[in-house]
Design an enzyme around this catalytic site. Sequence first.
Site, short mmCIF file in Angstrom:
data_model
loop_
_atom_site.label_atom_id
_atom_site.label_comp_id
_atom_site.label_asym_id
_atom_site.label_seq_id
_atom_site.Cartn_x
_atom_site.Cartn_y
_atom_site.Cartn_z
N GLU A 77 37.45 26.91 43.34
CA GLU A 77 37.09 28.40 42.64
C GLU A 77 35.62 27.15 41.74
OE1 GLU A 77 40.59 29.88 44.52
OE2 GLU A 77 40.03 28.64 43.39
N PHE A 102 40.70 34.41 40.05
CA PHE A 102 39.89 32.79 40.06
C PHE A 102 38.70 32.53 39.76
CE2 PHE A 102 42.87 33.72 44.22
CZ PHE A 102 44.24 33.12 43.60
N ARG A 185 36.68 45.95 48.86
CA ARG A 185 36.45 45.23 49.78
C ARG A 185 36.70 46.12 51.01
NH1 ARG A 185 40.08 41.79 50.03
NH2 ARG A 185 42.73 43.11 49.33
#
Length: 333
Positions: A77, A102, A185
Site C-alpha cells: 500500500e 491499509f 463496493r
Amino acid sequence: MSTTTAKKPRLTTSAMIASIASEGQRVKAAPFGKALVELAMQRRDIVGLTADLAKYTDLHLFAQACPERFFQMGMAEQLLMASAGGMAKEGFVPFATTYAVFGTRRAFDFVHQVIAEENLNVKMCCALPGLTTGYGPSHQATEDIALMRGIPGMTIIDPCDALDIEQAVPQIAAHNGPVYMRLLRGNVPLVLDEYDYSFELGKAKLLRDGRDVLVISSGILTMRALEVAKALEADKVNVGVLHVPTIKPLDTATILREAGRSGRLVVVAENHTSVGGLGEAVATALLTAGVTPQFRQIALPDAFLDAGALPTLHDRYGISTEAMSATIKRWIG
C-alpha cells in the site's frame, strides 16, 4: 409449569460478507467501478491502481475496460500511494483503491508526505470503512476519517449509497487536490433517489425535515437515519435528516442553519469512532458559532471492536435501525 422463550433465528451471514444491504433492499452492483469506467471513456488522463484488491474494490471493471491504464501494485500500500503521487506529477488523475485500514493506517506517512504535502491530484477510494466488515480491528477502519481529517488540504467524502458514489466519482476527479473517499463496493443500497437528491461536492443536503429531532449524518448512517425517521413516525416522533457526504471541507453554513432552529434535539450519527470524526467536526462548528442545541452523538465506541456477523455487530454497537431508534426515543424521553 414450564415456559419457553422464543429464540432469535441464528444468523448465517459470515464475517467475510461486507454487504450492508438489508434483505429485499434495492441495490446497484459496483457503482464505483461502473462510474469510473464511464469517466475513463471521456478522460484519457484517468488511471487506476490497486494493491491486490481490484475485485474487492470493484476496480476490476476498470481493469477490464482500460487494461493499458490499470496498474496492479501487489500487497504494497505504501508503494501504491507513492506511485499514485508520481503519476499525478506526470499529469494523470490516479484513482488508488485498497481497504480503508491499509490506505490510511498502513500508508499514512506516504499519503501525508508524498501526496498531500505537494497537493497532488490523487483520489484514494478505500473500501470497508468503519464497521462494514466483521473481520475485527485488523480490517475495521473505525478511525480513518480522524486520520485523514488531520492532513491539511485533504478532501474527505463519506457516501451514503450507490447514487452518492456514482455522482461523486466525476466530481472528485474534477476537484484539484487529494481526495479520500470511503468506498461501498459490491451490491450497494440505493436510497437517495427517493429524496430528490444529487451529490454536490462540499455541500450538505436536507433530505427530510423534522420538528422534534435533527439527525446530522454521513455514509451508511444516513441510510439508517432515514429508516429511523420512518420507524419513529409510528410513535409521533418527527425526525429530520441532514446528509453530510463531504466531511472536509464541512458545509458549516448549512449545518448552522439547520441546527440553529430552536426546539430540536440534534444528533450526529456516523459509522466511525466517536473520536475525531463528523461528530467532533459538527460540535466544533456549533460551539465556535455560539449555536448550542441539545446535542447527542451516535458513533462507534473508542475501542477495538469485535469480529462477527454485521447485523449482530451493528446491534451491539448501536448503529442498527432498531438500536438507533431506541436510543433517540430514550433521549427525547
